[in-house]
Design an enzyme around this catalytic site. Sequence first.
Site, PDB file in Angstrom:
ATOM      1  N   GLN A  40       0.647  -1.317   0.259  1.00 18.26           N
ATOM      2  CA  GLN A  40       0.284  -0.066   0.139  1.00 18.26           C
ATOM      3  C   GLN A  40       0.562   0.845  -0.021  1.00 18.26           C
ATOM      4  O   GLN A  40       0.514   2.808  -0.950  1.00 18.26           O
ATOM      5  CB  GLN A  40      -0.758   0.152   1.290  1.00 18.26           C
ATOM      6  CG  GLN A  40      -1.859  -1.213   0.939  1.00 18.26           C
ATOM      7  CD  GLN A  40      -2.763  -0.716   0.355  1.00 18.26           C
ATOM      8  OE1 GLN A  40      -3.437   0.569  -0.756  1.00 18.26           O
ATOM      9  NE2 GLN A  40      -3.450  -1.336  -0.808  1.00 18.26           N
ATOM     10  N   SER A  47      13.573  -0.507   1.170  1.00 17.58           N
ATOM     11  CA  SER A  47      12.996   0.897   0.715  1.00 17.58           C
ATOM     12  C   SER A  47      13.464   1.769   0.446  1.00 17.58           C
ATOM     13  O   SER A  47      13.220   2.586  -0.738  1.00 17.58           O
ATOM     14  CB  SER A  47      11.656   0.790   0.894  1.00 17.58           C
ATOM     15  OG  SER A  47      11.387  -0.634   0.923  1.00 17.58           O
ATOM     16  N   ASP A  55      -0.014  -4.444  10.159  1.00 15.50           N
ATOM     17  CA  ASP A  55      -1.041  -4.206  10.781  1.00 15.50           C
ATOM     18  C   ASP A  55       0.304  -4.221  12.437  1.00 15.50           C
ATOM     19  O   ASP A  55       0.246  -3.969  13.290  1.00 15.50           O
ATOM     20  CB  ASP A  55      -2.846  -5.150  10.886  1.00 15.50           C
ATOM     21  CG  ASP A  55      -2.811  -4.050  10.457  1.00 15.50           C
ATOM     22  OD1 ASP A  55      -2.753  -2.709   9.964  1.00 15.50           O
ATOM     23  OD2 ASP A  55      -2.932  -4.955   9.263  1.00 15.50           O
ATOM     24  N   HIS A 115      -6.469  -0.126   7.462  1.00 21.11           N
ATOM     25  CA  HIS A 115      -7.597  -1.166   7.788  1.00 21.11           C
ATOM     26  C   HIS A 115      -7.440  -0.472   9.298  1.00 21.11           C
ATOM     27  O   HIS A 115      -7.280   0.401   9.676  1.00 21.11           O
ATOM     28  CB  HIS A 115      -6.805  -2.060   8.426  1.00 21.11           C
ATOM     29  CG  HIS A 115      -7.174  -3.341   8.142  1.00 21.11           C
ATOM     30  ND1 HIS A 115      -8.584  -3.620   8.512  1.00 21.11           N
ATOM     31  CD2 HIS A 115      -6.449  -4.114   8.794  1.00 21.11           C
ATOM     32  CE1 HIS A 115      -8.805  -5.052   9.393  1.00 21.11           C
ATOM     33  NE2 HIS A 115      -7.729  -5.342   9.084  1.00 21.11           N
ATOM     34  N   GLU A 170     -11.438 -12.481   5.332  1.00 19.42           N
ATOM     35  CA  GLU A 170     -10.399 -13.461   5.146  1.00 19.42           C
ATOM     36  C   GLU A 170     -10.377 -14.768   5.540  1.00 19.42           C
ATOM     37  O   GLU A 170      -9.640 -15.932   4.723  1.00 19.42           O
ATOM     38  CB  GLU A 170      -9.120 -12.188   5.247  1.00 19.42           C
ATOM     39  CG  GLU A 170      -9.202 -12.029   6.547  1.00 19.42           C
ATOM     40  CD  GLU A 170      -8.124 -11.124   6.317  1.00 19.42           C
ATOM     41  OE1 GLU A 170      -7.670  -9.915   5.479  1.00 19.42           O
ATOM     42  OE2 GLU A 170      -7.686 -10.274   7.552  1.00 19.42           O
TER      43      GLU A 170
HETATM   44  P1  NAD Z   1       3.896  -4.549   3.551  1.00 24.01           P
HETATM   45  O1  NAD Z   1       3.973  -5.588   3.970  1.00 24.01           O
HETATM   46  O2  NAD Z   1       3.395  -4.702   2.271  1.00 24.01           O
HETATM   47  O3  NAD Z   1       4.518  -3.093   3.661  1.00 24.01           O
HETATM   48  C1  NAD Z   1       5.205  -2.535   5.530  1.00 24.01           C
HETATM   49  C2  NAD Z   1       5.993  -1.493   4.996  1.00 24.01           C
HETATM   50  O4  NAD Z   1       6.298  -1.740   6.020  1.00 24.01           O
HETATM   51  C3  NAD Z   1       7.331  -2.255   4.169  1.00 24.01           C
HETATM   52  O5  NAD Z   1       7.916  -1.462   3.509  1.00 24.01           O
HETATM   53  C4  NAD Z   1       8.227  -2.100   5.397  1.00 24.01           C
HETATM   54  O6  NAD Z   1       9.891  -2.199   5.625  1.00 24.01           O
HETATM   55  C5  NAD Z   1       7.988  -1.771   6.095  1.00 24.01           C
HETATM   56  N1  NAD Z   1       8.184  -1.604   7.529  1.00 24.01           N
HETATM   57  C6  NAD Z   1       7.833  -2.656   8.478  1.00 24.01           C
HETATM   58  N2  NAD Z   1       8.140  -2.077   9.931  1.00 24.01           N
HETATM   59  C7  NAD Z   1       8.223  -1.691   9.990  1.00 24.01           C
HETATM   60  C8  NAD Z   1       8.807  -0.676  11.574  1.00 24.01           C
HETATM   61  N3  NAD Z   1       9.026  -0.522  12.280  1.00 24.01           N
HETATM   62  N4  NAD Z   1       9.539   1.425  10.443  1.00 24.01           N
HETATM   63  C9  NAD Z   1       8.882   1.456  10.019  1.00 24.01           C
HETATM   64  N5  NAD Z   1       8.707   0.600   8.507  1.00 24.01           N
HETATM   65  C10 NAD Z   1       8.235  -0.662   8.738  1.00 24.01           C
HETATM   66  O7  NAD Z   1       2.153  -3.971   4.292  1.00 24.01           O
HETATM   67  P2  NAD Z   1       0.795  -3.880   3.394  1.00 24.01           P
HETATM   68  O8  NAD Z   1      -0.067  -4.737   3.269  1.00 24.01           O
HETATM   69  O9  NAD Z   1       0.714  -2.582   2.470  1.00 24.01           O
HETATM   70  O10 NAD Z   1       0.121  -3.318   4.892  1.00 24.01           O
HETATM   71  C11 NAD Z   1       0.036  -2.246   5.219  1.00 24.01           C
HETATM   72  C12 NAD Z   1      -1.501  -1.150   5.798  1.00 24.01           C
HETATM   73  O11 NAD Z   1      -2.454  -1.538   5.176  1.00 24.01           O
HETATM   74  C13 NAD Z   1      -1.926  -2.592   6.742  1.00 24.01           C
HETATM   75  O12 NAD Z   1      -3.057  -2.055   7.543  1.00 24.01           O
HETATM   76  C14 NAD Z   1      -2.676  -3.586   6.322  1.00 24.01           C
HETATM   77  O13 NAD Z   1      -4.246  -4.757   6.537  1.00 24.01           O
HETATM   78  C15 NAD Z   1      -3.804  -2.498   4.566  1.00 24.01           C
HETATM   79  N6  NAD Z   1      -4.077  -3.000   3.793  1.00 24.01           N
HETATM   80  C16 NAD Z   1      -3.042  -3.478   3.245  1.00 24.01           C
HETATM   81  C17 NAD Z   1      -3.959  -4.313   1.794  1.00 24.01           C
HETATM   82  C18 NAD Z   1      -3.136  -5.016   0.594  1.00 24.01           C
HETATM   83  O14 NAD Z   1      -3.891  -5.740  -0.280  1.00 24.01           O
HETATM   84  N7  NAD Z   1      -2.094  -5.262   1.024  1.00 24.01           N
HETATM   85  C19 NAD Z   1      -4.829  -3.737   1.210  1.00 24.01           C
HETATM   86  C20 NAD Z   1      -6.048  -3.054   2.196  1.00 24.01           C
HETATM   87  C21 NAD Z   1      -5.215  -2.739   2.932  1.00 24.01           C
HETATM   88 MG    MG Z   2      -8.956  -7.248   2.914  1.00 28.62          MG
END
Ligand code: NAD
Ligand code: MG
Length: 335
Positions: A29, A54, A84, A108, A195
């Site tokens: 995201q 990244s 999360d 989320h 899910e």
């Molecule tokens: P992801 O795992 O793809 O990415 C997480 C990012 O956070 C990575 O760049 C990681 O390096 C970074 N990170 C991890 N720990 C960290 C820290 N301590 N400090 C700074 N950066 C850190 O995550 P995602 O799937 O994009 O999910 C992010 C949010 O979006 C969540 O709340 C998820 O529920 C929500 N969401 C995800 C999707 C999806 O399809 N992936 C869809 C809707 C909502």
């Molecule tokens: Mg969902």
Amino acid sequence: MTAKIFYDADTDPGLITARRVAVIGYGSQGHAHARNLADSGVDVVVGLREGSGSWAAATEAGLSVAVPVDAAESADLVMMLVPDQHQPAVYAELQGHLHPGDALFFAHGFNIHFGYITPPDGVDVAMVAPKGPGHLVRRTFEQGSGVPALVAVAQDATGKALPLALSYAHGIGATRAGVLETTFREETETDLFGEQVILCGGVSELIKASFETLVDAGYAPESAYFEVLHELKLIVDLIFEGGLSWMRYSISDTAEYGDYTRGKRIITKDTRQAMREILAEIQSGEFAAEWVAENAQGAPNMLQQRDRERAHPIEQVGAQLRQMMPFLDEQQTPS
Ligand code: NAD
Ligand code: MG
């Protein structure tokens, strides 16, 4: 009840361009939100840990990058896009940099709804949750369309949290497709239910159980793979395009008759009872507490299950068969 859907014309794009937005995390995201907002003329800074892999990717995309604390301090809207289970720790670091009138956004509702994050009173708390993976949020934006999203407001300190959330949704392209207003509770509980019961848990177990039934009865694993996994996508595409009726119109009469007369023997009263129990565990916070406790121990069960599931025979035969279908690569590799 008919839910209200917001489109481009219902938003004020100026609300988000008047802000500096810190996008914390640059994963699925994060990269999509940061790049779409920047392309929409929003002042964006990406928040990443020192040494994060990244960092280079975000810089190459022309974005400013800073550690989460500095990103939050320089911004007046923080979008929390780390996984999360890591959000409470990241929030604890940057909460001192949220000032009255600032906004804290999520994609989320988990941490707000279950009380693992409690923002200060003067801060707007809202959600903009695209209903699709980040790579699609980016790709559709570049193509001139967007992925639909949900918006919700948990705390309206300024009285303008909803228009601000809609303006953010406009910035990532979501109002091109339609944005539905919901609550943190509804988004969180329905998302977890979906899910667990169908999208991930239910469908994975149906695939494995039907594959095992065929293979145990002596059928070739390759035939079983095509029947229960590969073809699933083709059927789901039809359902997605025109609902169950359109799928049933497209399949043979034999398949349709088997659907009506046999499906209910698979999803039984017991299955429906299990669905209600799973929903109750979500609503009570029992599932959330279990997942938080699992992470506190380094997620040992999760990692063990991941290894076990990867070793399942359907994964082996599937990997071989997909190599012989190079056209799949194009569809599966995110841009
Ligand atoms: P992801 O795992 O793809 O990415 C997480 C990012 O956070 C990575 O760049 C990681 O390096 C970074 N990170 C991890 N720990 C960290 C820290 N301590 N400090 C700074 N950066 C850190 O995550 P995602 O799937 O994009 O999910 C992010 C949010 O979006 C969540 O709340 C998820 O529920 C929500 N969401 C995800 C999707 C999806 O399809 N992936 C869809 C809707 C909502
Ligand atoms: Mg969902």
